[in-house]
Design a protein around this motif. Structure first.
Motif, PDB file in Angstrom:
ATOM      1  N   SER A  48      15.349  76.979  78.561  1.00 51.42           N
ATOM      2  CA  SER A  48      16.311  76.835  77.474  1.00 51.42           C
ATOM      3  C   SER A  48      17.713  76.660  78.061  1.00 51.42           C
ATOM      4  O   SER A  48      17.940  76.944  79.243  1.00 51.42           O
ATOM      5  CB  SER A  48      16.279  78.071  76.572  1.00 51.42           C
ATOM      6  N   GLN A  49      18.646  76.248  77.215  1.00 51.35           N
ATOM      7  CA  GLN A  49      20.018  76.060  77.682  1.00 51.35           C
ATOM      8  C   GLN A  49      20.692  77.379  78.037  1.00 51.35           C
ATOM      9  O   GLN A  49      21.718  77.388  78.697  1.00 51.35           O
ATOM     10  CB  GLN A  49      20.849  75.305  76.649  1.00 51.35           C
ATOM     11  N   SER A  50      20.107  78.497  77.632  1.00 56.43           N
ATOM     12  CA  SER A  50      20.685  79.783  77.993  1.00 56.43           C
ATOM     13  C   SER A  50      20.212  80.257  79.367  1.00 56.43           C
ATOM     14  O   SER A  50      20.694  81.266  79.866  1.00 56.43           O
ATOM     15  CB  SER A  50      20.353  80.837  76.929  1.00 56.43           C
ATOM     16  N   GLU A  51      19.287  79.517  79.973  1.00 54.28           N
ATOM     17  CA  GLU A  51      18.780  79.883  81.292  1.00 54.28           C
ATOM     18  C   GLU A  51      19.489  79.055  82.368  1.00 54.28           C
ATOM     19  O   GLU A  51      19.545  77.839  82.286  1.00 54.28           O
ATOM     20  CB  GLU A  51      17.275  79.649  81.371  1.00 54.28           C
ATOM     21  N   LEU A  52      20.020  79.744  83.353  1.00 52.26           N
ATOM     22  CA  LEU A  52      20.761  79.097  84.428  1.00 52.26           C
ATOM     23  C   LEU A  52      19.808  78.517  85.468  1.00 52.26           C
ATOM     24  O   LEU A  52      18.871  79.182  85.911  1.00 52.26           O
ATOM     25  CB  LEU A  52      21.693  80.113  85.099  1.00 52.26           C
ATOM     26  N   ILE A  53      20.063  77.292  85.859  1.00 55.71           N
ATOM     27  CA  ILE A  53      19.313  76.628  86.918  1.00 55.71           C
ATOM     28  C   ILE A  53      20.267  76.453  88.104  1.00 55.71           C
ATOM     29  O   ILE A  53      21.370  75.939  87.948  1.00 55.71           O
ATOM     30  CB  ILE A  53      18.781  75.247  86.464  1.00 55.71           C
ATOM     31  N   TYR A  54      19.832  76.883  89.262  1.00 51.29           N
ATOM     32  CA  TYR A  54      20.647  76.833  90.491  1.00 51.29           C
ATOM     33  C   TYR A  54      20.238  75.580  91.272  1.00 51.29           C
ATOM     34  O   TYR A  54      19.063  75.382  91.574  1.00 51.29           O
ATOM     35  CB  TYR A  54      20.370  78.094  91.299  1.00 51.29           C
ATOM     36  N   LEU A  55      21.200  74.730  91.584  1.00 46.28           N
ATOM     37  CA  LEU A  55      20.939  73.466  92.282  1.00 46.28           C
ATOM     38  C   LEU A  55      21.406  73.557  93.733  1.00 46.28           C
ATOM     39  O   LEU A  55      22.603  73.610  94.016  1.00 46.28           O
ATOM     40  CB  LEU A  55      21.664  72.315  91.571  1.00 46.28           C
ATOM     41  N   ALA A  56      20.462  73.587  94.659  1.00 48.92           N
ATOM     42  CA  ALA A  56      20.773  73.688  96.089  1.00 48.92           C
ATOM     43  C   ALA A  56      20.717  72.310  96.740  1.00 48.92           C
ATOM     44  O   ALA A  56      19.867  71.491  96.404  1.00 48.92           O
ATOM     45  CB  ALA A  56      19.771  74.617  96.775  1.00 48.92           C
ATOM     46  N   ALA A  57      21.621  72.082  97.694  1.00 51.13           N
ATOM     47  CA  ALA A  57      21.659  70.820  98.438  1.00 51.13           C
ATOM     48  C   ALA A  57      22.345  71.056  99.778  1.00 51.13           C
ATOM     49  O   ALA A  57      23.182  71.951  99.894  1.00 51.13           O
ATOM     50  CB  ALA A  57      22.417  69.756  97.646  1.00 51.13           C
ATOM     51  N   GLU A  67      29.470  64.642 104.592  1.00 51.96           N
ATOM     52  CA  GLU A  67      29.682  65.793 103.723  1.00 51.96           C
ATOM     53  C   GLU A  67      30.187  65.333 102.358  1.00 51.96           C
ATOM     54  O   GLU A  67      29.749  65.840 101.320  1.00 51.96           O
ATOM     55  CB  GLU A  67      30.667  66.774 104.349  1.00 51.96           C
ATOM     56  N   LYS A  68      31.093  64.364 102.344  1.00 52.20           N
ATOM     57  CA  LYS A  68      31.629  63.842 101.082  1.00 52.20           C
ATOM     58  C   LYS A  68      30.533  63.169 100.265  1.00 52.20           C
ATOM     59  O   LYS A  68      30.451  63.345  99.042  1.00 52.20           O
ATOM     60  CB  LYS A  68      32.794  62.876 101.354  1.00 52.20           C
ATOM     61  N   VAL A  69      29.667  62.401 100.928  1.00 49.21           N
ATOM     62  CA  VAL A  69      28.546  61.756 100.243  1.00 49.21           C
ATOM     63  C   VAL A  69      27.625  62.816  99.633  1.00 49.21           C
ATOM     64  O   VAL A  69      27.193  62.696  98.486  1.00 49.21           O
ATOM     65  CB  VAL A  69      27.753  60.840 101.200  1.00 49.21           C
ATOM     66  N   ARG A  70      27.343  63.863 100.391  1.00 49.28           N
ATOM     67  CA  ARG A  70      26.478  64.932  99.886  1.00 49.28           C
ATOM     68  C   ARG A  70      27.106  65.614  98.679  1.00 49.28           C
ATOM     69  O   ARG A  70      26.440  65.884  97.676  1.00 49.28           O
ATOM     70  CB  ARG A  70      26.187  65.947 100.989  1.00 49.28           C
ATOM     71  N   GLU A  71      28.404  65.889  98.764  1.00 53.74           N
ATOM     72  CA  GLU A  71      29.111  66.505  97.638  1.00 53.74           C
ATOM     73  C   GLU A  71      29.045  65.616  96.402  1.00 53.74           C
ATOM     74  O   GLU A  71      28.742  66.079  95.297  1.00 53.74           O
ATOM     75  CB  GLU A  71      30.572  66.757  98.021  1.00 53.74           C
ATOM     76  N   GLU A  72      29.329  64.336  96.575  1.00 56.02           N
ATOM     77  CA  GLU A  72      29.305  63.404  95.445  1.00 56.02           C
ATOM     78  C   GLU A  72      27.896  63.264  94.867  1.00 56.02           C
ATOM     79  O   GLU A  72      27.725  63.198  93.651  1.00 56.02           O
ATOM     80  CB  GLU A  72      29.844  62.042  95.875  1.00 56.02           C
ATOM     81  N   THR A  73      26.894  63.237  95.731  1.00 57.46           N
ATOM     82  CA  THR A  73      25.516  63.087  95.271  1.00 57.46           C
ATOM     83  C   THR A  73      25.083  64.281  94.437  1.00 57.46           C
ATOM     84  O   THR A  73      24.563  64.128  93.329  1.00 57.46           O
ATOM     85  CB  THR A  73      24.557  62.899  96.468  1.00 57.46           C
ATOM     86  N   VAL A  74      25.294  65.492  94.939  1.00 53.63           N
ATOM     87  CA  VAL A  74      24.865  66.677  94.194  1.00 53.63           C
ATOM     88  C   VAL A  74      25.671  66.834  92.911  1.00 53.63           C
ATOM     89  O   VAL A  74      25.131  67.260  91.877  1.00 53.63           O
ATOM     90  CB  VAL A  74      24.912  67.958  95.061  1.00 53.63           C
ATOM     91  N   THR A  75      26.928  66.465  92.915  1.00 56.06           N
ATOM     92  CA  THR A  75      27.747  66.558  91.708  1.00 56.06           C
ATOM     93  C   THR A  75      27.256  65.582  90.644  1.00 56.06           C
ATOM     94  O   THR A  75      27.172  65.928  89.456  1.00 56.06           O
ATOM     95  CB  THR A  75      29.230  66.324  92.051  1.00 56.06           C
ATOM     96  N   ARG A  76      26.885  64.372  91.056  1.00 55.91           N
ATOM     97  CA  ARG A  76      26.321  63.403  90.098  1.00 55.91           C
ATOM     98  C   ARG A  76      24.989  63.904  89.531  1.00 55.91           C
ATOM     99  O   ARG A  76      24.717  63.744  88.342  1.00 55.91           O
ATOM    100  CB  ARG A  76      26.137  62.040  90.768  1.00 55.91           C
ATOM    101  N   VAL A  77      24.153  64.487  90.383  1.00 54.08           N
ATOM    102  CA  VAL A  77      22.875  65.024  89.917  1.00 54.08           C
ATOM    103  C   VAL A  77      23.117  66.167  88.937  1.00 54.08           C
ATOM    104  O   VAL A  77      22.476  66.241  87.884  1.00 54.08           O
ATOM    105  CB  VAL A  77      21.992  65.470  91.105  1.00 54.08           C
ATOM    106  N   ALA A  78      24.051  67.067  89.246  1.00 52.49           N
ATOM    107  CA  ALA A  78      24.371  68.176  88.348  1.00 52.49           C
ATOM    108  C   ALA A  78      24.874  67.649  86.998  1.00 52.49           C
ATOM    109  O   ALA A  78      24.460  68.143  85.941  1.00 52.49           O
ATOM    110  CB  ALA A  78      25.404  69.100  88.980  1.00 52.49           C
ATOM    111  N   PRO A  91      26.412  75.188  93.459  1.00 54.76           N
ATOM    112  CA  PRO A  91      27.374  75.888  94.304  1.00 54.76           C
ATOM    113  C   PRO A  91      28.177  74.940  95.193  1.00 54.76           C
ATOM    114  O   PRO A  91      29.347  75.209  95.477  1.00 54.76           O
ATOM    115  CB  PRO A  91      26.508  76.838  95.141  1.00 54.76           C
ATOM    116  N   LEU A  92      27.579  73.847  95.583  1.00 55.15           N
ATOM    117  CA  LEU A  92      28.291  72.879  96.418  1.00 55.15           C
ATOM    118  C   LEU A  92      29.453  72.256  95.639  1.00 55.15           C
ATOM    119  O   LEU A  92      30.577  72.175  96.140  1.00 55.15           O
ATOM    120  CB  LEU A  92      27.319  71.802  96.916  1.00 55.15           C
ATOM    121  N   THR A  93      29.207  71.844  94.408  1.00 53.01           N
ATOM    122  CA  THR A  93      30.267  71.278  93.573  1.00 53.01           C
ATOM    123  C   THR A  93      31.367  72.307  93.347  1.00 53.01           C
ATOM    124  O   THR A  93      32.561  72.010  93.473  1.00 53.01           O
ATOM    125  CB  THR A  93      29.684  70.819  92.224  1.00 53.01           C
ATOM    126  N   HIS A  94      30.974  73.513  93.031  1.00 51.84           N
ATOM    127  CA  HIS A  94      31.911  74.609  92.782  1.00 51.84           C
ATOM    128  C   HIS A  94      32.745  74.912  94.025  1.00 51.84           C
ATOM    129  O   HIS A  94      33.978  74.989  93.974  1.00 51.84           O
ATOM    130  CB  HIS A  94      31.093  75.834  92.344  1.00 51.84           C
TER     131      HIS A  94
END
Length: 160
Positions: A48-57, A67-78, A91-94
């Motif tokens: 559900s939308q009330s459940e947090l999903i943690y995205l690791a990369a 590093e910039k490519v990785r940051e941009e990629t995970v941010t787009r996926v998030a 956490p990477l985007t944050h």
């Protein structure tokens, strides 16, 4: 292999899903790596939308451009996950946004470990973005191990 990002004259490659499976999965069989759309569909269906999903990369690399490519990629996926209704924390985007303010030094995994694992403990599932470097990333491997230790479901997906 197909390039997944090009920055100036540097092309970063990502193999077929599963091509980077060079880690010892002694805790179980090799994971199934979902295409991104299938992973998002599963998350929308199962959480559900009330459940947090943690995205690791993976992030750290000797080439700042990667590093910039990785940051941009995970941010787009998030962002894609959020647009589909998944309550995701990257956490990477944050972390990168905080570092870019100039007010916080990037101290590597030793600095971020306690912070990231605290967020992970609040999550309902761990999603691992299985892009180049994920099997050798200290942070990603620690997140997988911790999620396994606390019984969180782990979903592996590859970026498009």
């Amino acid at each position: 292999m197909q390039p997944y990002a090009e920055i100036d004259d540097i092309t970063v490659y990502h193999g077929e899903p599963g091509a980077d499976l060079d880690v010892d999965f002694s805790r179980g069989p090799d994971p199934e790596i979902y295409e991104l759309d299938a992973a998002v569909d599963r998350l929308v269906k199962d959480y559900s939308q009330s459940e947090l999903i943690y995205l690791a990369a993976p992030y750290s690399h000797q080439m700042p451009e990667l590093e910039k490519v990785r940051e941009e990629t995970v941010t787009r996926v998030a962002a894609r996950m959020m647009n589909a209704g998944v309550n995701v924390f990257s956490p990477l985007t944050h972390s990168c946004a905080l570092i870019e303010t100039g007010e916080l030094d990037d101290e590597g995994w030793d600095f971020w470990k306690t912070i990231d694992l605290t967020y992970l403990e609040s999550a309902s599932a761990l999603v691992v973005l299985a892009m180049h470097g994920w099997t050798t990333s200290t942070g990603v491997q620690a997140e997988i191990e911790h999620a396994s230790d606390i019984g969180l479901p782990i979903i592996y997906t590859a970026p498009k």
